[in-house]
Design a protein around this motif. Structure first.
Motif, PDB file in Angstrom:
ATOM      1  N   SER A  76       0.852  -1.177   0.000  1.00 47.16           N
ATOM      2  CA  SER A  76       0.000   0.000   0.000  1.00 47.16           C
ATOM      3  C   SER A  76       0.893   1.234   0.000  1.00 47.16           C
ATOM      4  O   SER A  76       2.064   1.159   0.376  1.00 47.16           O
ATOM      5  CB  SER A  76      -0.864   0.042   1.260  1.00 47.16           C
ATOM      6  OG  SER A  76      -1.680  -1.079   1.351  1.00 47.16           O
ATOM      7  N   VAL A  78       1.235   5.084   1.587  1.00 51.02           N
ATOM      8  CA  VAL A  78       0.766   5.979   2.643  1.00 51.02           C
ATOM      9  C   VAL A  78       1.626   7.227   2.587  1.00 51.02           C
ATOM     10  O   VAL A  78       2.854   7.141   2.554  1.00 51.02           O
ATOM     11  CB  VAL A  78       0.875   5.318   4.037  1.00 51.02           C
ATOM     12  CG1 VAL A  78       0.404   6.279   5.114  1.00 51.02           C
ATOM     13  CG2 VAL A  78       0.104   4.012   4.102  1.00 51.02           C
ATOM     14  N   THR A  79       0.983   8.401   2.571  1.00 59.20           N
ATOM     15  CA  THR A  79       1.699   9.671   2.538  1.00 59.20           C
ATOM     16  C   THR A  79       1.396  10.458   3.799  1.00 59.20           C
ATOM     17  O   THR A  79       0.229  10.617   4.165  1.00 59.20           O
ATOM     18  CB  THR A  79       1.298  10.495   1.293  1.00 59.20           C
ATOM     19  OG1 THR A  79       1.574   9.718   0.127  1.00 59.20           O
ATOM     20  CG2 THR A  79       2.070  11.795   1.221  1.00 59.20           C
ATOM     21  N   GLU A  81       2.631  14.053   6.256  1.00 59.24           N
ATOM     22  CA  GLU A  81       3.318  15.341   6.275  1.00 59.24           C
ATOM     23  C   GLU A  81       3.695  15.652   7.706  1.00 59.24           C
ATOM     24  O   GLU A  81       2.969  15.293   8.642  1.00 59.24           O
ATOM     25  CB  GLU A  81       2.439  16.457   5.707  1.00 59.24           C
ATOM     26  CG  GLU A  81       2.356  16.449   4.211  1.00 59.24           C
ATOM     27  CD  GLU A  81       1.651  17.680   3.646  1.00 59.24           C
ATOM     28  OE1 GLU A  81       1.333  18.621   4.413  1.00 59.24           O
ATOM     29  OE2 GLU A  81       1.428  17.696   2.432  1.00 59.24           O
ATOM     30  N   ARG A 117       6.853  16.180   3.024  1.00 57.73           N
ATOM     31  CA  ARG A 117       5.893  15.146   2.618  1.00 57.73           C
ATOM     32  C   ARG A 117       6.671  13.859   2.400  1.00 57.73           C
ATOM     33  O   ARG A 117       7.667  13.841   1.685  1.00 57.73           O
ATOM     34  CB  ARG A 117       5.182  15.551   1.341  1.00 57.73           C
ATOM     35  CG  ARG A 117       4.213  14.501   0.830  1.00 57.73           C
ATOM     36  CD  ARG A 117       3.452  15.039  -0.334  1.00 57.73           C
ATOM     37  NE  ARG A 117       2.495  15.995   0.203  1.00 57.73           N
ATOM     38  CZ  ARG A 117       1.228  16.049  -0.153  1.00 57.73           C
ATOM     39  NH1 ARG A 117       0.772  15.271  -1.092  1.00 57.73           N
ATOM     40  NH2 ARG A 117       0.419  16.919   0.387  1.00 57.73           N
ATOM     41  N   THR A 119       6.220   9.822   1.337  1.00 57.08           N
ATOM     42  CA  THR A 119       5.390   8.755   0.797  1.00 57.08           C
ATOM     43  C   THR A 119       6.122   7.444   1.016  1.00 57.08           C
ATOM     44  O   THR A 119       7.300   7.319   0.672  1.00 57.08           O
ATOM     45  CB  THR A 119       5.109   8.971  -0.702  1.00 57.08           C
ATOM     46  OG1 THR A 119       4.433  10.226  -0.850  1.00 57.08           O
ATOM     47  CG2 THR A 119       4.239   7.853  -1.267  1.00 57.08           C
ATOM     48  N   VAL A 142      -1.947  12.242   4.935  1.00 53.49           N
ATOM     49  CA  VAL A 142      -2.651  13.078   3.960  1.00 53.49           C
ATOM     50  C   VAL A 142      -3.193  12.279   2.780  1.00 53.49           C
ATOM     51  O   VAL A 142      -4.041  12.768   2.039  1.00 53.49           O
ATOM     52  CB  VAL A 142      -1.761  14.246   3.448  1.00 53.49           C
ATOM     53  CG1 VAL A 142      -1.445  15.204   4.587  1.00 53.49           C
ATOM     54  CG2 VAL A 142      -0.495  13.742   2.795  1.00 53.49           C
ATOM     55  N   ASP A 143      -2.711  11.050   2.605  1.00 53.14           N
ATOM     56  CA  ASP A 143      -3.197  10.241   1.492  1.00 53.14           C
ATOM     57  C   ASP A 143      -2.808   8.786   1.729  1.00 53.14           C
ATOM     58  O   ASP A 143      -1.814   8.500   2.401  1.00 53.14           O
ATOM     59  CB  ASP A 143      -2.586  10.726   0.174  1.00 53.14           C
ATOM     60  CG  ASP A 143      -3.314  10.189  -1.051  1.00 53.14           C
ATOM     61  OD1 ASP A 143      -4.457   9.707  -0.928  1.00 53.14           O
ATOM     62  OD2 ASP A 143      -2.728  10.258  -2.145  1.00 53.14           O
ATOM     63  N   SER A 144      -3.625   7.888   1.198  1.00 56.95           N
ATOM     64  CA  SER A 144      -3.282   6.469   1.280  1.00 56.95           C
ATOM     65  C   SER A 144      -3.957   5.729   0.139  1.00 56.95           C
ATOM     66  O   SER A 144      -4.969   6.172  -0.401  1.00 56.95           O
ATOM     67  CB  SER A 144      -3.714   5.875   2.626  1.00 56.95           C
ATOM     68  OG  SER A 144      -5.119   5.851   2.723  1.00 56.95           O
ATOM     69  N   TYR A 145      -3.367   4.620  -0.210  1.00 52.43           N
ATOM     70  CA  TYR A 145      -3.924   3.764  -1.247  1.00 52.43           C
ATOM     71  C   TYR A 145      -3.552   2.334  -0.911  1.00 52.43           C
ATOM     72  O   TYR A 145      -2.385   2.028  -0.673  1.00 52.43           O
ATOM     73  CB  TYR A 145      -3.358   4.112  -2.632  1.00 52.43           C
ATOM     74  CG  TYR A 145      -3.713   3.091  -3.680  1.00 52.43           C
ATOM     75  CD1 TYR A 145      -4.966   3.095  -4.271  1.00 52.43           C
ATOM     76  CD2 TYR A 145      -2.811   2.101  -4.044  1.00 52.43           C
ATOM     77  CE1 TYR A 145      -5.306   2.140  -5.212  1.00 52.43           C
ATOM     78  CE2 TYR A 145      -3.137   1.148  -4.990  1.00 52.43           C
ATOM     79  CZ  TYR A 145      -4.387   1.164  -5.569  1.00 52.43           C
ATOM     80  OH  TYR A 145      -4.723   0.214  -6.484  1.00 52.43           O
ATOM     81  N   SER A 149      -9.296  -1.923   0.092  1.00 52.94           N
ATOM     82  CA  SER A 149      -9.891  -0.850   0.873  1.00 52.94           C
ATOM     83  C   SER A 149     -11.375  -1.155   1.053  1.00 52.94           C
ATOM     84  O   SER A 149     -11.941  -1.945   0.307  1.00 52.94           O
ATOM     85  CB  SER A 149      -9.711   0.493   0.164  1.00 52.94           C
ATOM     86  OG  SER A 149     -10.476   0.518  -1.013  1.00 52.94           O
TER      87      SER A 149
END
Length: 168
Positions: A76, A78-79, A81, A117, A119, A142-145, A149
């Protein structure tokens, strides 16, 4: 490490009388990118002992960079900050490993307002527990994929229900 000579374009040839930007054939491909973006025509020559071996264009560089990042179905992204003073690769690794996952790759870059930032590609198909740990350690996610999910599960259940209805 992939070098400039490894990403010479197979399509583009050296234009006659090429006088553009050149890079050493031994230069790491990650160092070529900023030079390519500044080069006229988005093309740089690859030089070795005074001879131009070929050119690197956007497509060949993208292909080379893609080879540096092998695909993983069990990972996965994951970002997070954070403030520069809070950035620590070992602390991030500890937070990820506390969720029984491992960092596969880690990239950092400047973000807005002087923040950093980061990732990470983590070896876990569902990043939920990793996200929870990173937040517990004080990082702002701030973001994930992830490959698994909740949205994908809902979509899969709906497709199975539709398939059942169609087979009636």
């Amino acid at each position: 490490m992939i070098k400039a000579k490894d990403v010479i374009s197979r399509v583009e040839t050296v234009p006659e009388g090429f006088a553009g930007t050149t890079v050493s054939s031994e230069m790491p491909v990650t160092e070529v990118l900023p030079r390519l973006l500044d080069a006229p025509g988005r093309m740089v020559g690859v030089e070795d002992s005074g001879d131009i071996l070929g050119v690197i264009d956007q497509s060949s560089l993208l292909e080379g960079l893609g080879r540096m990042i092998p695909a993983r179905d069990d990972s996965s992204l994951v970002t997070v900050e954070c403030a520069p003073g809070d950035y620590s690769a070992s602390r991030l690794s500890h937070a990820v490993e506390d969720s029984d996952a491992h960092i596969v790759d880690l990239w950092s870059s400047p973000a807005e307002h002087g923040r950093i930032r980061v990732t990470m590609r983590v070896r876990r198909t569902d990043p939920t527990s990793t996200i929870h740990n990173l937040e517990r350690y004080g990082y702002e996610v701030v973001d994930s994929y992830g490959n698994e999910s909740p949205d994908m599960e809902v979509a899969w259940e709906r497709l199975l229900a539709l398939n059942t209805l169609l087979n009636v």
